[in-house]
Enzyme design. Structure first.
Site, PDB file in Angstrom:
ATOM      1  N   ASP A  91      -0.185   0.810  -4.336  1.00  0.00           N
ATOM      2  CA  ASP A  91      -1.604   0.823  -4.723  1.00  0.00           C
ATOM      3  C   ASP A  91      -2.345   0.695  -5.866  1.00  0.00           C
ATOM      4  O   ASP A  91      -3.342   0.505  -6.332  1.00  0.00           O
ATOM      5  CB  ASP A  91      -2.266   2.377  -4.230  1.00  0.00           C
ATOM      6  CG  ASP A  91      -2.412   2.387  -2.674  1.00  0.00           C
ATOM      7  OD1 ASP A  91      -2.378   1.570  -2.091  1.00  0.00           O
ATOM      8  OD2 ASP A  91      -2.147   3.568  -2.239  1.00  0.00           O
ATOM      9  N   LYS A 150       7.575   0.878   1.920  1.00  0.00           N
ATOM     10  CA  LYS A 150       8.414   0.067   0.923  1.00  0.00           C
ATOM     11  C   LYS A 150       9.655   0.800   0.489  1.00  0.00           C
ATOM     12  O   LYS A 150      10.695  -0.349   0.358  1.00  0.00           O
ATOM     13  CB  LYS A 150       7.673   0.106  -0.495  1.00  0.00           C
ATOM     14  CG  LYS A 150       6.263  -0.580  -0.424  1.00  0.00           C
ATOM     15  CD  LYS A 150       5.486  -0.823  -1.779  1.00  0.00           C
ATOM     16  CE  LYS A 150       5.268   0.682  -2.346  1.00  0.00           C
ATOM     17  NZ  LYS A 150       4.266   1.365  -1.414  1.00  0.00           N
ATOM     18  N   LYS A 158       0.812  -1.075  -0.090  1.00  0.00           N
ATOM     19  CA  LYS A 158      -0.040   0.020  -0.040  1.00  0.00           C
ATOM     20  C   LYS A 158       0.879   1.195   0.029  1.00  0.00           C
ATOM     21  O   LYS A 158       2.067   1.380   0.730  1.00  0.00           O
ATOM     22  CB  LYS A 158      -0.758   0.048   1.288  1.00  0.00           C
ATOM     23  CG  LYS A 158      -1.704   1.182   1.392  1.00  0.00           C
ATOM     24  CD  LYS A 158      -2.472   1.043   2.753  1.00  0.00           C
ATOM     25  CE  LYS A 158      -3.373   2.409   2.869  1.00  0.00           C
ATOM     26  NZ  LYS A 158      -2.591   3.615   2.923  1.00  0.00           N
ATOM     27  N   LYS A 185       7.558   9.617  -8.320  1.00  0.00           N
ATOM     28  CA  LYS A 185       8.047  10.665  -7.257  1.00  0.00           C
ATOM     29  C   LYS A 185       9.709  10.432  -7.315  1.00  0.00           C
ATOM     30  O   LYS A 185      10.164  11.128  -6.586  1.00  0.00           O
ATOM     31  CB  LYS A 185       7.530  10.194  -5.980  1.00  0.00           C
ATOM     32  CG  LYS A 185       6.164  10.326  -5.713  1.00  0.00           C
ATOM     33  CD  LYS A 185       5.552  10.423  -4.323  1.00  0.00           C
ATOM     34  CE  LYS A 185       6.154   9.347  -3.434  1.00  0.00           C
ATOM     35  NZ  LYS A 185       5.546   7.997  -3.889  1.00  0.00           N
TER      36      LYS A 185
END
Length: 276
Positions: A136, A23, A18, A49
């Site tokens: 996600d 992560k 998620k 990002k």
């Protein structure tokens, strides 16, 4: 992307979970743990990002898309040092980057990144490749690293939203496993005091917990300091986390049987996780 674009002899892991679950923190510290085992490690950030590797490099590095744009996407004009940078503990770092928000396909970016690795023979000098993947999203584009990985590991907290997302990621891995070699490698519990709900879900779906990292302030501070946990001193709780990362790296390197996970339907897991 063709199956022949696999990563050859290196052990390849894809880290999913998620959004905001940790992560990148997990991937970077795991990379350092593998390096401390004497392995040659390459970490690839697959989030637009491009912040997967900054605790290793201490700054945001140019992405593959950034440097390809400078040569009008003529990849043969690039040098390794244009897109691959050495970080802490000798970990080699690449940020794939991504298309502008709302446009393009993240899978294309991953494909171009793997293509560059092969063209420059980087995989021949690498023991471990870690794909740190956008959270996600389980569309075809951001599921692309599963086409190159041997094992996918899932980072989750001990809460409804994280486990619900994990279930959908397991379904995506299972779908990819029909045509590719990737299999679920296990679950990493993160930012959680307990693991009871994770363990209950694992028991019901055939998953296995590989490691457990509590919600420590030292982990939060490591991100602010742009550092890995292996650079955060020798307080007992920090040393314990370091040992857990070393144990995790040793487990993943040793390998193990693929987990034949059985994801639940959305309504099923909604009822499964609900309680009064």
């Amino acid at each position: 992307m063709d199956q022949l674009m696999g990563c050859e002899s290196a052990k390849v892991f894809a880290v999913y979970g998620k959004g905001g679950i940790g992560k990148s923190t997990t991937s970077s510290n795991l990379s350092v743990a593998f390096s401390r085992m004497g392995k040659r490690v390459l970490q690839i950030g697959c989030d637009p990002k491009h912040d997967s590797t900054f605790t290793l490099t201490k700054k945001l590095m140019p992405t593959v898309i950034d440097v390809l744009e400078t040569v009008n996407f003529h990849s043969e004009e690039l040098r390794v040092e244009d897109f691959c940078f050495e970080g802490y503990a000798g970990v080699m770092c690449i940020e794939a980057g991504g298309p502008p928000a709302g446009t393009g396909c993240g899978g294309y970016v991953v494909g171009q990144t793997v293509k560059l690795l092969k063209e420059h023979h980087l995989l021949e000098d690498t023991d471990v490749v870690i794909f740190d993947v956008l959270g996600d999203v389980v569309c075809g584009g951001f599921a692309a690293p599963l086409q190159h990985a041997e094992r996918a590991v899932i980072v989750t907290a001990n809460d409804f939203d994280s486990i619900f997302a994990m279930n959908r990621i397991v379904a995506a891995i299972k779908a990819k496993s029909k045509n590719y070699e990737v299999r679920v490698g296990g679950v990493i519990a993160n930012r959680s005091a307990g693991t009871d709900e994770i363990d209950r879900f694992n028991a019901a779906t055939g998953l296995k917990r590989l490691a457990h990292f509590p919600d420590l302030d030292a982990i939060r501070r490591s991100r602010l300091k742009k550092a890995t946990l292996f650079e955060m001193g020798d307080a007992p709780e920090v040393l314990a986390v370091q040992r857990e990362y070393m144990n995790l790296a040793e487990q993943m390197w040793a390998g193990g049987p693929a987990l034949e996970a059985r994801p639940m339907k959305d309504r099923e897991i909604f009822d499964f996780l609900g309680y009064e």
